[in-house]
Design an enzyme around this catalytic site. Structure first.
Site, PDB file in Angstrom:
ATOM      1  CG  HIS A   1      -3.138   0.260   0.908  1.00 32.58           C
ATOM      2  ND1 HIS A   1      -4.276  -0.503   0.847  1.00 32.58           N
ATOM      3  CD2 HIS A   1      -3.384   1.339   0.110  1.00 32.58           C
ATOM      4  CE1 HIS A   1      -5.168   0.086   0.055  1.00 32.58           C
ATOM      5  NE2 HIS A   1      -4.643   1.215  -0.400  1.00 32.58           N
TER       6      HIS A   1
ATOM      7  CG  ASP B   1      -7.286  -3.361   1.654  1.00 33.21           C
ATOM      8  OD1 ASP B   1      -6.971  -4.517   1.960  1.00 33.21           O
ATOM      9  OD2 ASP B   1      -6.560  -2.374   1.854  1.00 33.21           O
TER      10      ASP B   1
ATOM     11  CG  ASP C   1      -4.309  -4.195  -0.268  1.00 31.03           C
ATOM     12  OD1 ASP C   1      -3.770  -5.180  -0.799  1.00 31.03           O
ATOM     13  OD2 ASP C   1      -4.128  -3.874   0.923  1.00 31.03           O
TER      14      ASP C   1
ATOM     15  CG  ASP D   1      -4.823  -7.388   0.868  1.00 30.41           C
ATOM     16  OD1 ASP D   1      -5.951  -6.890   0.752  1.00 30.41           O
ATOM     17  OD2 ASP D   1      -4.012  -7.020   1.759  1.00 30.41           O
TER      18      ASP D   1
END
Ligand code: DIR
Ligand code: MN
Ligand code: MN
Ligand code: MN
Length: 313
Positions: free
Chosen positions: A100, A128, A234, A236
């Site tokens: 990132h 994120d 992101d 995740d």
């Protein structure tokens, strides 16, 4: 419509190798072909996964606790020029990371192009598990992928040109036009920054309470109609059930459908000027036979197609 594509095989913003392999994995799985043949984009891509090897110095000692400061600064500076060149032509820009930290380059590039082209300040939607707003001083890890928002907003800065001093006012974003979605692992110092600056943030708790539909209404309402949007996603943010192959997985995340919905809603505004997809790491696979990596790549492709306008009906 025209789509600029930049593939960034860079992992120096954090410590785990393998996130540099993501662009090739995403492209091999057919993402760019689909964007062209199914979504109808004219692609502007140099058919290169950039590793920027020539920009990475052999010696790169910590600066204010930051790891690989010269490498991350040089790579993101170059990337900002590549993204700027696409955005200046009025193209939407898709950047496939990479960790990132690369958002320092992508957002610096689009922020400048949008200012010049439209005379407007763009908004950023940052999806994120983490808010990546540590300053070098608040960071516990020294990993720059936890700091991009601080450098992009001017909360953190450096005079040294070779350590992010190249980021000028025209590259910066304003914290009032930043919205987070999906947060669930925010460092103590970051919580203070979010609170003191009144930054708009929708955590997983907010999503549980209101549902993703209402959260997107509120997020886009905060940004306001007709504002250019840079979506930095992101992987995740997704729950590790859907995206296990990533450097810092955090349980209790978005379903893939919720992630896709976020991207679809941003597309529907008609205001998307750039999208980043970051932190897919196909070499980190907690499962067996690479199934987790394949799932993560598939999820990443889905998020991108939704952001770029794949419609369900
Ligand atoms: C942590 C982790 N907040 C840090 N950040 C991550 O290192 O600053 N971002 N993993 O994606
Ligand atoms: Mn490229
Ligand atoms: Mn991140
Ligand atoms: Mn993250």
């Amino acid at each position: 419509a025209q789509l600029g594509v930049v593939a960034v095989g860079f992992s120096g913003g954090q410590c785990k190798p393998g996130v540099d392999a993501a662009p090739s994995a995403l492209i091999s799985s057919g993402l760019l072909t689909q964007l062209h043949t199914e979504l109808g984009y004219d692609l502007f891509h140099d058919d290169t996964v950039h590793s920027y090897k020539d920009l990475i110095p052999s010696s790169d000692p910590d600066v204010r606790g930051m790891k690989n400061p010269l490498a991350v600064s040089a790579v993101t500076r170059k990337l900002s020029e590549q993204v700027y060149a696409h955005a200046k032509e009025g193209r939407c820009v898709l950047t496939l990371g990479g960790d990132h930290s690369i958002a320092i380059g992508t957002i610096a590039g689009t922020a400048k192009a949008i200012r010049e082209r439209l005379g407007r300040e763009m908004a950023v939607i940052w999806v994120d598990a983490h808010c990546d707003i540590n300053t070098p001083e608040t960071s516990g890890s020294g990993n720059i992928h936890g700091m991009p928002v601080a450098f992009l907003s001017g909360l953190a800065s450096e005079d040294r040109e070779d350590v992010f001093g190249w980021i000028k006012t025209e590259n910066q974003i304003s914290l009032s036009k930043l919205v987070y979605i999906g947060l669930r692992d925010v460092d103590r110092g970051e919580k203070v920054i979010l609170r003191e600056n009144g930054i708009k943030a929708f955590s997983m708790h907010d999503i549980d309470r209101h549902g993703i539909g209402k959260v997107m209404d509120m997020a886009l309402g905060h940004i306001g109609n007709d504002t250019p949007i840079h979506l930095s996603f992101d992987v995740d943010a997704l729950d590790p059930l859907w995206a296990p192959s990533t450097g810092t997985p955090v349980r209790g995340g978005l379903t893939l459908r919720e992630g896709d919905f976020i991207a679809e809603c941003v597309h529907e505004t008609g205001c998307l000027v750039a999208m980043d997809l970051v932190e897919v790491n196909p070499t980190l696979d907690p499962g067996v036979n690479d199934l987790g990596a394949q799932e993560t790549v598939r999820a990443g492709c889905s998020l991108v197609r939704c952001g770029l306008g794949e419609s369900l009906l």
